[in-house]
Design a protein around this motif. Structure first.
Motif, short mmCIF file in Angstrom:
data_model
loop_
_atom_site.label_atom_id
_atom_site.label_comp_id
_atom_site.label_asym_id
_atom_site.label_seq_id
_atom_site.Cartn_x
_atom_site.Cartn_y
_atom_site.Cartn_z
N LYS A 223 34.70 44.19 -53.09
CA LYS A 223 34.68 45.22 -52.03
C LYS A 223 33.45 45.08 -51.15
CE LYS A 223 37.67 48.80 -53.79
NZ LYS A 223 37.83 50.20 -54.18
N ARG A 224 32.31 44.67 -51.76
CA ARG A 224 31.09 44.46 -50.96
C ARG A 224 31.28 43.28 -50.01
NH1 ARG A 224 28.11 45.76 -55.88
NH2 ARG A 224 27.63 43.58 -56.25
N LEU A 225 32.00 42.27 -50.51
CA LEU A 225 32.28 41.10 -49.66
C LEU A 225 33.15 41.48 -48.47
CD1 LEU A 225 32.29 37.91 -49.32
CD2 LEU A 225 34.44 37.96 -50.58
N ILE A 226 34.20 42.26 -48.75
CA ILE A 226 35.16 42.62 -47.70
C ILE A 226 34.58 43.62 -46.69
CG2 ILE A 226 37.41 43.74 -47.27
CD1 ILE A 226 37.67 40.99 -48.53
N HIS A 227 33.83 44.60 -47.20
CA HIS A 227 33.39 45.70 -46.32
C HIS A 227 31.97 45.56 -45.77
CE1 HIS A 227 37.05 47.88 -47.16
NE2 HIS A 227 36.86 47.69 -48.47
N ILE A 228 31.16 44.68 -46.38
CA ILE A 228 29.77 44.54 -45.87
C ILE A 228 29.50 43.10 -45.39
CG2 ILE A 228 27.33 44.68 -46.47
CD1 ILE A 228 28.09 46.80 -48.56
N THR A 229 29.71 42.13 -46.29
CA THR A 229 29.29 40.76 -45.97
C THR A 229 30.10 40.17 -44.81
OG1 THR A 229 28.81 40.48 -48.32
CG2 THR A 229 28.84 38.50 -46.97
N LEU A 230 31.42 40.18 -44.94
CA LEU A 230 32.24 39.55 -43.89
C LEU A 230 32.09 40.22 -42.52
CD1 LEU A 230 35.53 38.55 -45.77
CD2 LEU A 230 33.67 37.09 -45.00
N PRO A 231 32.13 41.56 -42.43
CA PRO A 231 31.92 42.17 -41.10
C PRO A 231 30.55 41.82 -40.50
CG PRO A 231 32.84 43.77 -42.61
CD PRO A 231 32.50 42.58 -43.44
N ALA A 232 29.53 41.64 -41.38
CA ALA A 232 28.19 41.35 -40.87
C ALA A 232 28.10 39.95 -40.26
CB ALA A 232 27.16 41.48 -41.99
N ILE A 233 28.86 38.99 -40.82
CA ILE A 233 28.75 37.62 -40.27
C ILE A 233 29.86 37.29 -39.27
CG2 ILE A 233 27.59 36.75 -42.34
CD1 ILE A 233 30.24 35.37 -43.11
N MET A 234 30.76 38.23 -39.02
CA MET A 234 31.88 37.95 -38.11
C MET A 234 31.45 37.57 -36.68
SD MET A 234 34.59 37.57 -39.57
CE MET A 234 35.73 37.42 -38.22
N PRO A 235 30.41 38.23 -36.09
CA PRO A 235 29.98 37.78 -34.75
C PRO A 235 29.55 36.32 -34.74
CG PRO A 235 29.06 39.93 -35.25
CD PRO A 235 29.68 39.45 -36.50
N THR A 236 28.81 35.89 -35.78
CA THR A 236 28.39 34.48 -35.87
C THR A 236 29.61 33.57 -36.01
OG1 THR A 236 26.43 35.24 -37.04
CG2 THR A 236 26.87 32.90 -37.13
N VAL A 237 30.55 33.98 -36.88
CA VAL A 237 31.78 33.19 -37.06
C VAL A 237 32.53 33.08 -35.74
CG1 VAL A 237 34.02 33.12 -38.23
CG2 VAL A 237 31.98 33.82 -39.50
N GLY A 238 32.61 34.19 -35.00
CA GLY A 238 33.33 34.21 -33.73
C GLY A 238 32.72 33.26 -32.72
N ILE A 239 31.39 33.29 -32.58
CA ILE A 239 30.71 32.41 -31.61
C ILE A 239 30.93 30.94 -31.97
CG2 ILE A 239 28.43 31.68 -30.78
CD1 ILE A 239 29.25 34.31 -29.58
N LEU A 240 30.76 30.62 -33.27
CA LEU A 240 30.92 29.22 -33.69
C LEU A 240 32.37 28.76 -33.56
CD1 LEU A 240 28.52 29.07 -36.76
CD2 LEU A 240 28.17 28.16 -34.48
N PHE A 241 33.31 29.69 -33.74
CA PHE A 241 34.73 29.33 -33.58
C PHE A 241 35.04 29.01 -32.11
CE2 PHE A 241 39.21 30.36 -32.86
CZ PHE A 241 39.79 29.53 -33.81
N ILE A 242 34.49 29.83 -31.20
CA ILE A 242 34.70 29.57 -29.77
C ILE A 242 34.13 28.20 -29.39
CG2 ILE A 242 34.10 30.33 -27.44
CD1 ILE A 242 33.99 33.21 -28.60
N LEU A 243 32.92 27.91 -29.89
CA LEU A 243 32.29 26.62 -29.59
C LEU A 243 33.10 25.46 -30.17
CD1 LEU A 243 28.53 27.48 -30.17
CD2 LEU A 243 29.62 26.95 -28.00
#
Length: 319
Positions: A223-243
């Motif tokens: 639950k910590r992974l789903i609700h805290i960790t992943l949402p926190a790194i999603m902006p970084t994931v999004g930028i790197l995915f666009i690149l």
């Protein structure tokens, strides 16, 4: 004065105020902006000035006259490229290899970073990080040699294990059906550790208080992974995915040329390898420039479209 301001349209007034604000900001932090000068100079000299070479795609290049004096031929080489009988094959192979690298290779460093983030023994964590980082600094020549030796049908470790189990040896690099597996696995092995650094940095910025508060509320690791960790790194994931979308037609010519064998050419010949062959081996510089220019235009379109979609869907974008 009030009368003059009232006559200026609202949009123009806003733009003027914005420009004033930008110049005021640049003036205030001029020393800091000076630090950008080496980077701007570097990209201008090595990034923008060589772009003049794109004109080669519309000229019949001659060594004795150079790029400037070579005669213009219009779209002669563009037409030649679109009429090439293996045009569709090159596009398909480039997309397939790049797409496989994206869907398999892109999540790999994220998973590694999440796993390393859960390791509590620092010495073990450092050893794993070092072991996974090192292949990034090894050239593709060395990587291809290691994989060739490892997968060789004659005294290769993998085939020795197969033969010990009573199986026949397989020439993995000589069959088209194994080519994609070798390319994707070697790409992941080489880049997974280095690419995970950015995600580890993003994970380290998460406030530990969030984990402590969720643990008090009874949240488990999942639950910590789903609700805290992943949402926190999603902006970084999004930028790197666009690149990474900009490289959807760039399958990596160094890697592919080194692993390419005559039987695998129907599935391994991509735009980049074709461009290198017609340019450097056959001396058709204008034609090779057209192939490279086509790749760049498609990459630009992909990155603009992906950025627009990402901005609408997740409010994450490059600009």
């Amino acid at each position: 004065m009030k009368t003059m301001t009232a006559k200026i349209p609202k949009n123009k007034l806003e733009k003027r105020n914005k420009r004033k604000l930008v110049w005021k900001r640049i003036k205030k932090y001029k020393i800091l902006y000076l630090f950008l000068l080496p980077a701007i100079t570097f990209y201008f000299v090595f990034g923008y000035i060589p772009m003049y070479g794109v004109t080669l795609a519309f000229k019949d290049f001659r060594f004795d006259t150079g790029i400037l004096m070579s005669p213009w031929v219009g779209l002669k080489y563009v037409k030649k490229f679109f009429d090439y009988f293996q045009f569709e094959l090159l596009i398909r192979n480039s997309f397939v290899i790049s797409f496989l690298k994206l869907i398999i290779g892109f999540p790999a460093p994220i998973i590694l970073a999440l796993m390393l983030n859960e390791v509590r023994i620092n010495k073990f964590k450092r050893v794993i990080q070092t072991v996974t980082y090192l292949p990034y600094f090894v050239s593709w020549v060395v990587v291809a040699t290691i994989f060739s030796k490892f997968l060789s049908p004659h005294q290769g470790l993998f085939n020795d294990l197969r033969m010990a189990m009573g199986e026949e040896p397989i020439f993995f690099l000589g069959f088209a059906k194994w080519f994609y597996i070798v390319i994707i696995s070697s790409d992941i092995w080489k880049n997974i550790g280095f690419n995970s650094i950015i995600y580890l940095a993003a994970l380290s910025s998460i406030d530990p208080m969030l984990y402590e508060a969720s643990a008090i509320d009874g949240a488990g690791k999942w639950k910590r992974l789903i609700h805290i960790t992943l949402p926190a790194i999603m902006p970084t994931v999004g930028i790197l995915f666009i690149l990474s979308m900009s490289g959807l037609l760039k399958a990596g010519y160094e890697q592919i040329i080194l692993f390419q064998q005559p039987p695998t050419i129907p599935v391994s010949e991509v735009l980049e390898t074709y461009s290198v062959k017609v340019g450097l081996q056959q001396g058709q510089y204008s034609y090779a420039t057209v192939v490279g220019l086509f790749q760049s235009i498609v990459s630009l379109i992909l990155i603009v479209v992906t950025n627009k979609i990402a901005k609408k869907v997740s409010n994450t974008s490059l600009w």
